[in-house]
Design a protein around this motif. Structure first.
Motif, PDB file in Angstrom:
ATOM      1  N   ASN A 197       0.818  -1.213   0.000  1.00 56.50           N
ATOM      2  CA  ASN A 197       0.000   0.000   0.000  1.00 56.50           C
ATOM      3  C   ASN A 197       0.856   1.270   0.000  1.00 56.50           C
ATOM      4  N   ASP A 230       2.298   4.801  -0.899  1.00 57.82           N
ATOM      5  CA  ASP A 230       1.722   6.056  -1.364  1.00 57.82           C
ATOM      6  C   ASP A 230       2.568   6.552  -2.540  1.00 57.82           C
ATOM      7  N   SER A 244       3.960   4.161   3.288  1.00 62.40           N
ATOM      8  CA  SER A 244       2.643   3.631   2.944  1.00 62.40           C
ATOM      9  C   SER A 244       1.565   4.682   3.200  1.00 62.40           C
ATOM     10  N   LYS A 245       0.364   4.412   2.713  1.00 63.15           N
ATOM     11  CA  LYS A 245      -0.746   5.338   2.921  1.00 63.15           C
ATOM     12  C   LYS A 245      -1.129   5.426   4.391  1.00 63.15           C
ATOM     13  N   GLU A 246      -0.726   4.428   5.165  1.00 61.28           N
ATOM     14  CA  GLU A 246      -0.983   4.453   6.611  1.00 61.28           C
ATOM     15  C   GLU A 246       0.111   5.193   7.372  1.00 61.28           C
TER      16      GLU A 246
END
Length: 362
Positions: free
Chosen positions: A58, A60, A130-132
């Motif tokens: 995931n 970004d 990551s997007k998190e």
């Protein structure tokens, strides 16, 4: 590599210290730079392949941190768009090319102690976020082992000689203005196993692992030291600075100490804070001190140095070094004055004002 082929400076030295074969060094030499380029771009390729295959981590796309590299000065590659031409060609995104000397892989190569250390450091490379908000590493991509394999021979130092026939190791080449600028740890260790004295390019001490411990009784000065990059600060107002330094260095003491106060207590503390076979330099003037040579110096194999002043050439070199590398001095300059007010400024600093002051002539 090219287009000037070392004319601007191929890091081959000068005079009788020039290393041979210079033409080989300025061309492909033993291929170490190509190995670094391949290892770096392998990580780039696996990163984009991961994005193409579904982006399980995931990542970004706006926070990809890992560029590509090439051993050529080509300004048109400083910012590029990749993945054009349809779905089969991957994810469309912006990317850039750095020069190989600026690669983090190059930096890792010269700081690694052995092959296992190299493999571990490569795995810790951060390629993106990551997007998190989690950091994604080369280990997460599964490419660190393959990168280390490509660097198998590049990890070995290259033995050359000077015009006078003195042996020299050439190994690695991280840029000094953006990285640590040193020869490899492996090359230095190998050289030290063969000779009593080794001359090496140290680059930036802190980036190579040197850690500065600032000692003072002034909280303001300790804050300035921390802001200037000190690894740790020690408040000596309670007279236990030696114990604190020993605690910070796992009981060994500092590799080198610099005493600048010129007080009997600080001179003794500097000696006692230095590790066995270490060095201690005294620059602080004034006062007297009584030492016990056998327990404090001789039995601990210490090297004592004194420094009072240096040449105008040395001053010019220090100024040039500071200017070319943009060394931040703002945090230690606490006062500026005109030449007419210099006497007042000297009085303030003689009274113990922290920092440094600058006198302007115009």
């Amino acid at each position: 590599m090219g287009p000037v082929f070392g004319i601007k400076g191929g890091a081959a030295g000068g005079g009788f210290s020039q290393v041979l074969p210079m033409e080989e060094i300025n061309l492909h030499f033993t291929g170490d730079l190509h190995a670094v380029t391949m290892a770096h771009n392998l990580c780039s390729a696996m990163l984009d392949n991961h994005l193409h295959r579904g982006n399980k981590l995931n990542l970004d796309l706006n926070r990809i941190l890992w560029p590509r590299v090439i051993d050529m000065n080509d300004r048109n590659l400083r910012e590029v768009t990749i993945g054009l031409g349809g779905k089969a060609n991957g994810i469309v995104r912006t990317d850039r090319f750095d020069i190989t000397a600026a690669s983090e892989v190059m930096a890792i190569l010269v700081l690694s102690k052995d092959y296992s250390d190299l493999r571990t450091r490569l795995g810790r490379i951060t390629v993106g976020v990551s997007k998190e908000g989690a950091l994604v590493t080369a280990e997460d991509l599964g490419c660190a082992g393959a990168m280390a394999l490509l660097l198998r021979n590049a990890l070995l130092p290259n033995l050359v000689q000077t015009l006078e026939g003195d042996p020299a190791f050439i190994h690695g080449g991280p840029f000094a203005n953006i990285a640590h600028g040193n020869s490899s740890i492996i090359a230095d260790a190998l050289a030290l196993s063969c000779a009593d004295y080794v001359v090496t390019e140290a680059g930036f001490g802190a980036e190579m692992g040197a850690r500065i411990i600032a000692v003072d009784i002034s909280a303001e000065r300790l804050t300035m030291a921390a802001d200037s990059g000190a690894w740790a600060t020690v408040d000596a107002s309670d007279n236990n600075s030696t114990e604190q330094i020993k605690d910070l260095t796992h009981g060994k003491g500092a590799d080198a100490t610099l005493e600048a106060a010129g007080l009997p207590a600080t001179r003794i503390a500097a000696l006692e804070s230095t590790k066995v076979f270490g060095r201690s330099c005294m620059v602080g003037e004034g006062g007297e001190v009584t030492l016990q040579p056998s327990p404090q110096i001789i039995h601990r194999h210490l090297t004592l140095l004194g420094s009072w002043t240096f040449s105008t050439f040395g001053l010019a070199e220090a100024a040039r070094y500071t200017a070319e590398r943009n060394v931040p001095l703002g945090s230690i300059i606490t006062s500026r004055s005109s030449i007419e007010a210099a006497a007042d400024a000297y009085e303030r600093f003689s009274a113990g004002a922290p920092g440094k002051f600058v006198i302007n002539w115009d």
